[in-house]
Design a protein around this motif. Structure first.
Motif, short mmCIF file in Angstrom:
data_model
loop_
_atom_site.label_atom_id
_atom_site.label_comp_id
_atom_site.label_asym_id
_atom_site.label_seq_id
_atom_site.Cartn_x
_atom_site.Cartn_y
_atom_site.Cartn_z
N ALA A 126 2.32 1.62 -3.43
CA ALA A 126 1.31 2.15 -4.35
C ALA A 126 1.08 3.64 -4.11
CB ALA A 126 0.00 1.37 -4.17
N ASP A 127 1.04 4.04 -2.84
CA ASP A 127 0.86 5.45 -2.53
C ASP A 127 2.05 6.28 -2.99
OD1 ASP A 127 -1.58 4.94 -1.41
OD2 ASP A 127 -0.82 4.78 0.63
N SER A 176 -2.97 14.60 -5.80
CA SER A 176 -1.82 14.12 -5.02
C SER A 176 -1.97 14.49 -3.55
CB SER A 176 -0.53 14.70 -5.60
OG SER A 176 0.59 14.30 -4.83
N HIS A 178 -9.94 -1.17 -9.82
CA HIS A 178 -9.82 -0.67 -8.45
C HIS A 178 -10.99 -1.16 -7.59
CE1 HIS A 178 -8.41 3.01 -5.91
NE2 HIS A 178 -8.45 1.88 -5.21
N ILE A 234 -3.46 -3.17 -5.93
CA ILE A 234 -3.43 -1.74 -5.69
C ILE A 234 -2.19 -1.10 -6.29
CG2 ILE A 234 -2.30 -1.99 -3.44
CD1 ILE A 234 -4.90 0.66 -4.50
N TYR A 255 -3.14 4.38 -13.02
CA TYR A 255 -3.55 5.78 -12.95
C TYR A 255 -2.43 6.71 -13.42
CZ TYR A 255 -7.80 4.71 -10.28
OH TYR A 255 -9.03 4.26 -9.89
N PHE A 300 1.64 6.72 -6.72
CA PHE A 300 0.56 7.63 -7.08
C PHE A 300 0.85 9.06 -6.63
CE2 PHE A 300 -3.57 9.68 -6.42
CZ PHE A 300 -4.18 9.43 -7.63
N ASN A 319 -2.64 1.80 -9.10
CA ASN A 319 -2.05 3.13 -8.99
C ASN A 319 -1.06 3.40 -10.11
OD1 ASN A 319 -3.55 3.47 -6.74
ND2 ASN A 319 -1.88 3.91 -5.35
N ALA A 374 -4.83 12.41 -1.83
CA ALA A 374 -4.41 11.05 -1.50
C ALA A 374 -3.45 11.05 -0.32
CB ALA A 374 -3.76 10.40 -2.72
N GLN A 383 0.83 -1.20 0.00
CA GLN A 383 0.00 0.00 0.00
C GLN A 383 0.86 1.26 0.00
OE1 GLN A 383 -3.67 0.37 0.15
NE2 GLN A 383 -2.84 2.31 -0.56
#
Length: 682
Positions: A217-218, A257, A384, A396, A403, A221, A400, A260, A214
């Motif tokens: 992925a963050d 950005s 998603h 995930i 995206y 993104f 991302n 999130a 996670q």
């Protein structure tokens, strides 16, 4: 029978009135109730435990603990104090506003409560942990009576509560098989309250791997989107501020950005520990709505020619209203604006799809890139959704990354627009250089032409000087001998008037006429040469007054009939030039008339842009083939020694009218008189 019944009642009363017997009976009742209560408590305890002894817990196991929770509304109960409390309800983990409990039916979003769950797991297992998701809005956790952590500060009032939301991983003791999980929750800011996602029981390695993925992925993104946004923002501010789509795309990326980042990690809450969570949430919502505004303006800027004007106003005003509501609405009402935002975005997306199809049929190449990004974005969005439903921990990362690919395609679209604009600018620059070179050549040619013009002006100036000298010679040096000849002939006539025969008198008279004609010719040449050099000053004057002045100098003996215009107009023109025109026309009409009584008619009419004058007589007229010849210099259709015509009068008229951008015309037939008309612009 009646006697027996009375005896039984009397016996019973006597037995109950015995104090010793009454004491033993009360003790029996208390003991019975106590045994029943203890049995009930033990039975409740056994029923409260979720038995997972048959579960196989490996390195990849994740068990959602989303049901069987005892829920205590409006109570903050610590471990060890549950014996005297009965839960309001056994619930699944969901927004507590959906729980029906006796005291309140449906609890409001604002409030506090305690969740309790007992589980039993097998002894033989991998090392396990609990994954606690982000709880609305602050929480305090115990496991088996041991305090684990507190996110923010749990209180029974808004003033006492410090709202915070962070996920946690709590390792469990490997030596124990039964666990009591107690979570206190308080919410005074969001429309949702309590624990709304499942708490996971799984291997520590699995949970940490999931959280690491996670975070990765963050990072993909938030980091990539933030970099793209700041790149295009700097690019717009420093290098290319002509395309507003670049600015809107930058704002879109930066807003998403930040949203999130704030939703996952709330960095401002970490940096500023006492900051109001309501304020941070409002900033988060404003960031979300700002992304909607930026997306709408971005799309509008790219397809400006295809979008209806009302669309931009409706979409933008909708987002503006949502943003204002977030600012001014109190909690928890502003947190309910997410649904109208999603509806507005859905309508936005449908209209964008329609415009994209329209643009593709309109052969807009950039619409293909945008269509590809939209289709890919929809596919990733559905993936998603599937990820959240299916629980694939790797999905995930891919989602991302997808995206980011979508935004990279949009970046390619912007760079394509920039490239096309740069090519156009380069072509414009080349064209400007080419025009500059042509202008340089033209400038050189103009400089050469100026040199030639200056030389011509110098020559013309010399010629004018010579012409002035010539006029001086003509007016003095040529006319003086003529005056002398005319005087000498007059003296000869006077001296010999008694001895001259008729033939000699005729010759002397003819000689004097020739001298007068020569003098008149010289005067005409002087007037003709001065026409172009005369001043063009205009003024307002009476036409009939001007004609009267002309006639008084020509028709001295008043032998001829000269009719003036019926309407005495006020004329705005060069008075001197118009005087010479009428003087020559009237003189010409008198000089070349063969009638005993000469009649001349003068008329005028005023048109929108010019005057039209005419002078007509009752003379012999001229043939049509000579209508243009009469305006030539020294032109005379009939040589008559009796008149003093120089042949210059009509040439003077023609030149003056032409210099004033007028036109002259002749109407005449032989023996039917002559009419000369000319126009004179204002």
């Amino acid at each position: 029978m009646r006697v027996q019944l009375q005896a039984i009642i009397s016996l019973t009363n006597n037995w109950l009135l015995n104090k010793q017997r009454l004491k033993w009976m009360c003790c029996f009742i208390v003991i019975a109730l106590s045994i029943h209560h203890s049995f009930g408590q033990e039975q409740l305890k056994e029923d409260d435990i979720i038995n997972l002894q048959n579960a196989i817990i490996t390195e990849t196991t994740e068990i959602p603990l989303d049901s069987g929770w005892s829920f205590y509304w409006k109570q903050l109960i610590a471990p060890g104090h549950f014996k005297e409390e009965i839960p309001h309800k056994v619930v699944t983990l969901d927004n507590w506003t959906k729980f029906n409990i006796p005291e309140t039916e449906n609890p409001p979003s604002f409030g506090y409560a305690t969740y309790r769950l007992n589980i039993s797991i097998p002894k033989e297992r991998a090392h396990i942990s609990l994954y606690i998701p982000r709880i609305y809005a602050t929480s305090k956790i115990w496991v088996n009576g041991t305090f684990i952590s507190e996110t923010g500060h749990v209180g029974i009032t808004k003033a006492e509560t410090l709202h915070r939301r962070f996920s946690q991983i709590i390792p469990l003791n490997t030596d124990e098989i039964e666990f009591e999980i107690v979570i206190q929750v308080a919410n005074f800011y969001h429309s949702k309250g309590g624990i709304i996602g499942p708490i996971l029981l799984g291997s520590s390695q699995k949970l940490h791997n999931t959280k690491s993925k996670q975070i990765i992925a963050d990072m993909i993104f938030i980091g990539c989107l933030g970099f793209i946004g700041f790149f295009f923002l700097v690019f717009f501010l420093l290098y290319w501020n002509k395309d507003k789509a670049v600015l809107y795309f930058a704002v879109l990326c930066i807003s998403l950005s930040y949203m999130a980042l704030s939703d996952r990690y709330a960095p401002l809450a970490v940096i500023f520990e006492s900051t109001s969570w309501i304020l941070l949430t409002k900033i988060e919502y404003l960031s979300l709505f700002l992304s909607g505004i930026a997306a709408t303006l971005f799309f509008q800027n790219i397809f400006f020619d295809f979008i209806h004007k009302a669309y931009s106003k409706i979409a933008n005003y909708g987002f503006y209203v949502l943003a204002l509501l977030v600012i001014f609405m109190p909690a928890p009402y502003f947190t309910k604006l997410l649904l109208p935002f999603l509806i507005l975005m859905l309508l936005n997306l449908l209209y964008m799809t329609f415009i994209l199809v329209k643009a593709i049929f309109g052969k807009r190449h950039d619409s293909i890139l945008l269509l590809v990004s939209m289709v890919l974005g929809l596919i990733i969005f559905y993936i998603h959704i599937f990820f959240f439903l299916g629980g694939n921990s790797n999905a995930i990362v891919y989602v991302n990354f997808g995206y980011i690919v979508v935004f990279l395609i949009l970046s390619t679209l912007l760079m394509t627009r920039f490239s096309n604009s740069f090519k156009e600018l380069e072509q414009s620059r080349k064209l400007a250089l080419q025009q500059q070179n042509e202008l340089f050549l033209k400038t050189n040619q103009l400089s050469n032409a100026n040199l030639v013009l200056n030389e011509n002006l110098r020559v013309l100036k010399n010629n004018n000087t010579e012409l002035d000298n010539f006029n001086h010679i003509v007016s003095h040096d040529l006319k003086s001998p003529l005056v002398g000849v005319h005087s000498l002939v007059s003296f000869i006539e006077e001296d010999l008037k008694t001895t001259l025969n008729e033939n000699t008198k005729s010759h002397l008279k003819l000689l004097k006429n020739r001298v007068s004609k020569m003098n008149s010719l010289i005067d005409g040449l002087l007037i003709y040469s001065k026409i172009a050099k005369g001043k063009k000053d205009k003024k307002l004057f009476s036409l009939n007054k001007l004609l009267s002045d002309v006639i008084s100098g020509i028709n001295v003996l008043d032998q001829n009939t000269i009719n003036l215009p019926n309407q005495n107009l006020e004329i705005y023109a060069n008075k001197i030039e118009l005087y010479h025109v009428f003087q020559n026309l009237i003189s010409n009409a008198i000089t070349h008339n063969d009638k005993d009584h000469i009649i001349i008619n003068i008329s005028v009419s005023k048109l929108p842009t010019e005057y039209v004058f005419s002078v007509s007589d009752n003379g012999p007229g001229i043939d049509e083939k000579y209508h243009t010849k009469i305006f030539e210099m020294f032109s005379q259709l009939k040589v008559n020694d009796a008149n003093q015509s120089s042949g210059i009068g009509l040439a003077i008229v023609n030149k003056i009218v032409s210099e004033n951008k007028g036109a002259i015309s002749v109407e005449s037939e032989k023996n039917l008189g002559l009419k000369i008309s000319f126009s004179w612009p204002f």
